[in-house]
Design a protein around this motif. Structure first.
Motif, PDB file in Angstrom:
ATOM      1  N   PRO A 107      12.466   6.176  13.606  1.00  0.00           N
ATOM      2  CA  PRO A 107      13.812   5.920  13.375  1.00  0.00           C
ATOM      3  C   PRO A 107      14.019   5.771  11.885  1.00  0.00           C
ATOM      4  O   PRO A 107      15.123   5.589  11.587  1.00  0.00           O
ATOM      5  N   GLY A 108      13.209   5.470  11.127  1.00  0.00           N
ATOM      6  CA  GLY A 108      13.678   5.243   9.721  1.00  0.00           C
ATOM      7  C   GLY A 108      12.693   5.978   8.886  1.00  0.00           C
ATOM      8  O   GLY A 108      12.424   5.124   7.806  1.00  0.00           O
ATOM      9  N   TRP A 109      11.954   6.734   8.985  1.00  0.00           N
ATOM     10  CA  TRP A 109      10.790   7.449   8.150  1.00  0.00           C
ATOM     11  C   TRP A 109      11.460   8.467   7.355  1.00  0.00           C
ATOM     12  O   TRP A 109      11.174   9.723   7.645  1.00  0.00           O
ATOM     13  N   LEU A 110      12.159   8.352   6.296  1.00  0.00           N
ATOM     14  CA  LEU A 110      12.871   9.276   5.792  1.00  0.00           C
ATOM     15  C   LEU A 110      11.951  10.365   5.035  1.00  0.00           C
ATOM     16  O   LEU A 110      12.153  11.557   4.863  1.00  0.00           O
ATOM     17  N   ALA A 111      11.091   9.812   4.321  1.00  0.00           N
ATOM     18  CA  ALA A 111      10.136  10.744   3.472  1.00  0.00           C
ATOM     19  C   ALA A 111       9.371  11.545   4.123  1.00  0.00           C
ATOM     20  O   ALA A 111       9.256  12.880   3.880  1.00  0.00           O
ATOM     21  N   MET A 112       8.804  11.034   5.477  1.00  0.00           N
ATOM     22  CA  MET A 112       8.094  11.960   6.516  1.00  0.00           C
ATOM     23  C   MET A 112       9.155  13.069   6.946  1.00  0.00           C
ATOM     24  O   MET A 112       8.734  14.121   7.401  1.00  0.00           O
ATOM     25  N   GLY A 113      10.218  12.528   7.220  1.00  0.00           N
ATOM     26  CA  GLY A 113      11.410  13.390   7.894  1.00  0.00           C
ATOM     27  C   GLY A 113      11.574  14.538   6.924  1.00  0.00           C
ATOM     28  O   GLY A 113      11.589  15.721   7.381  1.00  0.00           O
ATOM     29  N   ARG A 114      11.682  14.205   5.744  1.00  0.00           N
ATOM     30  CA  ARG A 114      11.923  15.399   4.505  1.00  0.00           C
ATOM     31  C   ARG A 114      10.663  16.338   4.550  1.00  0.00           C
ATOM     32  O   ARG A 114      10.861  17.686   4.528  1.00  0.00           O
ATOM     33  N   ARG A 115       9.524  15.981   4.751  1.00  0.00           N
ATOM     34  CA  ARG A 115       8.550  16.767   4.751  1.00  0.00           C
ATOM     35  C   ARG A 115       8.216  17.731   5.956  1.00  0.00           C
ATOM     36  O   ARG A 115       8.176  18.926   5.891  1.00  0.00           O
ATOM     37  N   TRP A 116       8.813  17.179   7.010  1.00  0.00           N
ATOM     38  CA  TRP A 116       8.710  17.888   8.334  1.00  0.00           C
ATOM     39  C   TRP A 116       9.668  19.112   8.379  1.00  0.00           C
ATOM     40  O   TRP A 116       9.594  20.211   8.773  1.00  0.00           O
ATOM     41  N   HIS A 117      10.940  18.542   7.577  1.00  0.00           N
ATOM     42  CA  HIS A 117      12.073  19.319   7.420  1.00  0.00           C
ATOM     43  C   HIS A 117      11.803  20.554   6.657  1.00  0.00           C
ATOM     44  O   HIS A 117      11.905  21.712   6.964  1.00  0.00           O
ATOM     45  N   PHE A 118      11.142  20.428   5.672  1.00  0.00           N
ATOM     46  CA  PHE A 118      10.919  21.492   4.667  1.00  0.00           C
ATOM     47  C   PHE A 118       9.854  22.369   5.026  1.00  0.00           C
ATOM     48  O   PHE A 118       9.698  23.660   5.016  1.00  0.00           O
ATOM     49  N   PHE A 119       8.562  21.571   5.485  1.00  0.00           N
ATOM     50  CA  PHE A 119       7.540  22.547   6.136  1.00  0.00           C
ATOM     51  C   PHE A 119       7.825  23.534   7.433  1.00  0.00           C
ATOM     52  O   PHE A 119       7.731  24.656   7.243  1.00  0.00           O
ATOM     53  N   PHE A 120       8.626  22.940   8.514  1.00  0.00           N
ATOM     54  CA  PHE A 120       9.207  23.849   9.489  1.00  0.00           C
ATOM     55  C   PHE A 120      10.274  24.619   9.075  1.00  0.00           C
ATOM     56  O   PHE A 120      10.645  25.933   9.862  1.00  0.00           O
ATOM     57  N   GLY A 121      10.983  24.275   7.955  1.00  0.00           N
ATOM     58  CA  GLY A 121      12.002  25.144   7.451  1.00  0.00           C
ATOM     59  C   GLY A 121      11.484  26.494   6.863  1.00  0.00           C
ATOM     60  O   GLY A 121      12.032  27.488   7.205  1.00  0.00           O
ATOM     61  N   TRP A 122      10.229  26.430   6.138  1.00  0.00           N
ATOM     62  CA  TRP A 122       9.522  27.473   5.481  1.00  0.00           C
ATOM     63  C   TRP A 122       8.979  28.325   6.740  1.00  0.00           C
ATOM     64  O   TRP A 122       8.839  29.681   6.674  1.00  0.00           O
ATOM     65  N   ILE A 123       8.364  27.952   7.712  1.00  0.00           N
ATOM     66  CA  ILE A 123       8.073  28.401   8.862  1.00  0.00           C
ATOM     67  C   ILE A 123       8.997  29.320   9.448  1.00  0.00           C
ATOM     68  O   ILE A 123       9.044  30.556   9.896  1.00  0.00           O
ATOM     69  N   PHE A 124      10.232  28.675   9.637  1.00  0.00           N
ATOM     70  CA  PHE A 124      11.539  29.317  10.302  1.00  0.00           C
ATOM     71  C   PHE A 124      11.956  30.492   9.276  1.00  0.00           C
ATOM     72  O   PHE A 124      12.155  31.562   9.871  1.00  0.00           O
ATOM     73  N   VAL A 125      11.901  30.438   8.153  1.00  0.00           N
ATOM     74  CA  VAL A 125      12.222  31.319   7.229  1.00  0.00           C
ATOM     75  C   VAL A 125      11.208  32.647   7.424  1.00  0.00           C
ATOM     76  O   VAL A 125      11.581  33.698   7.314  1.00  0.00           O
ATOM     77  N   ALA A 126       9.759  32.234   7.259  1.00  0.00           N
ATOM     78  CA  ALA A 126       8.890  33.554   7.365  1.00  0.00           C
ATOM     79  C   ALA A 126       9.107  34.159   8.724  1.00  0.00           C
ATOM     80  O   ALA A 126       8.815  35.341   9.107  1.00  0.00           O
ATOM     81  N   ASN A 127       9.204  33.435   9.696  1.00  0.00           N
ATOM     82  CA  ASN A 127       9.303  33.887  11.038  1.00  0.00           C
ATOM     83  C   ASN A 127      10.948  34.657  11.363  1.00  0.00           C
ATOM     84  O   ASN A 127      10.651  35.723  11.697  1.00  0.00           O
ATOM     85  N   GLY A 128      11.614  34.397  10.551  1.00  0.00           N
ATOM     86  CA  GLY A 128      12.865  35.230  10.618  1.00  0.00           C
ATOM     87  C   GLY A 128      12.758  36.494   9.835  1.00  0.00           C
ATOM     88  O   GLY A 128      13.178  37.377  10.118  1.00  0.00           O
ATOM     89  N   ILE A 129      11.986  36.409   8.587  1.00  0.00           N
ATOM     90  CA  ILE A 129      11.878  37.800   7.880  1.00  0.00           C
ATOM     91  C   ILE A 129      10.877  38.647   8.870  1.00  0.00           C
ATOM     92  O   ILE A 129      11.174  39.700   8.821  1.00  0.00           O
ATOM     93  N   ALA A 130       9.928  38.030   9.447  1.00  0.00           N
ATOM     94  CA  ALA A 130       9.049  38.742  10.225  1.00  0.00           C
ATOM     95  C   ALA A 130       9.725  39.443  11.350  1.00  0.00           C
ATOM     96  O   ALA A 130       9.655  40.624  11.770  1.00  0.00           O
TER      97      ALA A 130
END
Length: 274
Positions: A107-130
């Motif tokens: 409910p209030g873990w902003l720092a970890m939310g940003r880490r999750w977002h960026f980590f899975f964002g790059w997986i999403f990008v790599a998967n899209g390129i593939a």
């Protein structure tokens, strides 16, 4: 009783990349809402003009001291208590944009939310390129996603069939209809490409590379707003996609996307479909 047979419909690269996208989109949405809750308002331009946001999710109290959640869109306000603006966290009312159940990882873990977002964002990008690379190499794009002249000629009938929840059978079930092709192309090119570019445009570190894109959309706050709008469009796309799966035979559709094998009526000769 109508005879049926199993046809190998989806190759393993499509299935693997599909489920990677499912995981990524779920985590990106939840973590994105977590980040958004740090400042639940959207603006247009380079800077935040707090008095006149395009969208704001606000929490407060009424004259009797009861919690009130308000969604403000331009000059219009709507009471959204309990869902947007103000909701319960561990039994206590609190002012927050989106409710806790919709955010990741808490409910209030902003720092970890940003880490999750960026980590899975790059997986999403790599998967899209593939996916794009494999689709071009295997001609999956040209064969299965780009509408043909026959598809365009039948677009009216396809719209009527969808409105009547009438789904193709036999050989016709082994190929995407024109609305499916257009929807998938739109999701891949416009939504997928757009949300990644707007995410990069919000990063101050990308100024040297994408300053032209930031200027083109009107500033970082504009990029943030477009990023949010595309995310909501992704949600709408997924909801429609899941609805179509449910009404067209969920077990058969899931078997096709998990194992590759899809059951069709054996009234005509089937052609395998990627």
């Amino acid at each position: 009783m109508t005879d049926t047979r199993l046809v190998y419909r989806h190759r393993w690269p499509v299935r693997v990349m599909h489920w990677i996208n499912v995981v990524c989109l779920c985590v990106l949405l939840g973590s994105g809402l977590q980040i958004f809750n740090a400042h639940p308002a959207l603006y247009w331009g380079e800077r935040s003009h707090f008095d006149t946001p395009l969208l704001a999710l606000e929490g407060g109290q009424d004259p009797a001291g009861r919690p009130v959640g308000t969604t403000r869109i331009g000059s219009h306000s709507f009471d959204t208590t309990g869902v947007l603006g103000a909701s319960r966290v561990d039994g206590e009312w609190t002012a927050r944009g989106f409710p806790a159940w919709a955010t990741i990882p808490g409910p209030g873990w902003l720092a970890m939310g940003r880490r999750w977002h960026f980590f899975f964002g790059w997986i999403f990008v790599a998967n899209g390129i593939a996916y794009v690379g494999w689709s071009l190499a295997s001609r999956h794009f040209a064969r299965d996603l780009v509408p043909t002249r026959r598809d365009w000629r039948g677009i009216g009938r396809s719209i009527v069939d969808h409105l009547r929840f009438r789904h193709p059978e036999g050989d016709d079930a082994l190929r995407y209809n024109v609305l499916q092709r257009l929807a998938y192309l739109f999701a891949i090119v416009v939504l997928g490409g757009g949300i990644v570019l707007m995410g990069l445009a919000m990063s101050p570190r990308m100024d040297a590379v994408l300053h032209w894109l930031v200027d083109l959309v009107g500033g970082r706050q504009s990029a943030r707003t477009i990023h949010f709008v595309i995310a909501m469009a992704f949600v709408a796309f997924v909801l429609v996609h899941v609805f179509e799966v449910l009404v067209s035979g969920p077990l058969n559709q899931l078997r096709g996307m998990i194992t590759g094998w899809y059951r069709v009526r054996a009234d005509r000769k089937e052609v395998p479909h990627d």
